[in-house]
Enzyme design. Sequence first.
Site, PDB file in Angstrom:
ATOM      1  N   SER A 134       0.859  -1.181   0.000  1.00 25.20           N
ATOM      2  CA  SER A 134       0.000   0.000   0.000  1.00 25.20           C
ATOM      3  C   SER A 134       0.901   1.239   0.000  1.00 25.20           C
ATOM      4  O   SER A 134       2.047   1.168   0.451  1.00 25.20           O
ATOM      5  CB  SER A 134      -0.860   0.032   1.259  1.00 25.20           C
ATOM      6  OG  SER A 134      -1.531   1.271   1.382  1.00 25.20           O
ATOM      7  N   TYR A 147      -1.886  -1.118  10.440  1.00 26.77           N
ATOM      8  CA  TYR A 147      -2.027  -1.382   9.003  1.00 26.77           C
ATOM      9  C   TYR A 147      -0.768  -0.933   8.256  1.00 26.77           C
ATOM     10  O   TYR A 147      -0.219  -1.676   7.435  1.00 26.77           O
ATOM     11  CB  TYR A 147      -3.267  -0.650   8.478  1.00 26.77           C
ATOM     12  CG  TYR A 147      -3.547  -0.856   7.001  1.00 26.77           C
ATOM     13  CD1 TYR A 147      -4.138  -2.028   6.556  1.00 26.77           C
ATOM     14  CD2 TYR A 147      -3.238   0.131   6.061  1.00 26.77           C
ATOM     15  CE1 TYR A 147      -4.419  -2.225   5.198  1.00 26.77           C
ATOM     16  CE2 TYR A 147      -3.509  -0.051   4.719  1.00 26.77           C
ATOM     17  CZ  TYR A 147      -4.099  -1.229   4.284  1.00 26.77           C
ATOM     18  OH  TYR A 147      -4.361  -1.416   2.941  1.00 26.77           O
TER      19      TYR A 147
END
Length: 252
Positions: A134, A147
């Site tokens: 990401s 995350y």
Amino acid sequence: MTDNQTLAGRVAAVTGGTGGIGKAICQRFLREGASVYALDRATAQLDGVIFVEMDVTSPEQVAAAFAKIEDQSEKLDILVNAAGIEIEKTIEDTSLDEWNQIFAVNVTGTFLASKAGLPLMRKAAGGSIINFGSYDGFIADPGLAAYCATKGAVHALTRAMACDYGPEGIRVNAICPGYIDTPMLQSFFQDNGDIETLEQAVRDVHPMRRYGTSDDVAGLVNWLAGDEARYASGQLWVLDGGLTAQVQQMRL
Ligand code: NDP
């Protein structure tokens, strides 16, 4: 089969294959002529896709799913590790159980599926593994600490795997999306206030004035999976409509 299908004869497995991005990847692979296995916690209906119920955090379920692929297709050419979860918290608000859970899915899941897929790729004499990092593995969104940490780990793992398996003709890359319109993004919007205002604010900070779609991601996955990308390995492919190319804009 049509002449311009790029993945005819290939066997592909997609973890998180019923999710927003995973489903679009399965559909794209099907159109390109591959045999497609979607490995996810839930099964779904999509003509032509073989759904296998599998929790990526369970070594037993992962082994069983890849044994099924071996039984039915004998080999694996493409593995996409798209299963993932998000926890929207600072570290003080994150419990140890939540920390362990997100690492179990995003990092250990990528490790377990890749470990199980590699022997099948040897049977294909090569292959392509595509992990999901990401832009949050490079820079941070506030309130997404665990995350962000998992995605940084996936980036490092991607490079390490590319080094280890390149000599066997197995390429390993990661796609690092920005904002992609999927159930994960919608849940992020829902937890953070008025959805329309947020969506417009997100569009406004992108040079391309929109956020991405699952099909945008599936296009890059398809390229990395196929022969056109035969020299691409060990890289982190940011796909974010230019978001991280610009310095933060002041609202004057
Ligand atoms: P979704 O939530 O739409 O899909 C994720 C899929 O993974 C779901 O089907 C989910 O199942 C499945 N999954 C979760 N946990 C497990 C598990 N333990 N075992 C098997 N499957 C599991 O997310 P996206 O499609 O948006 O995300 C795909 C990947 O892309 C993720 O790795 C995500 O981090 C990454 N990404 C997404 C971005 C975005 O903006 N959407 C941005 C950057 C990266 P269930 O529905 O049952 O939970």
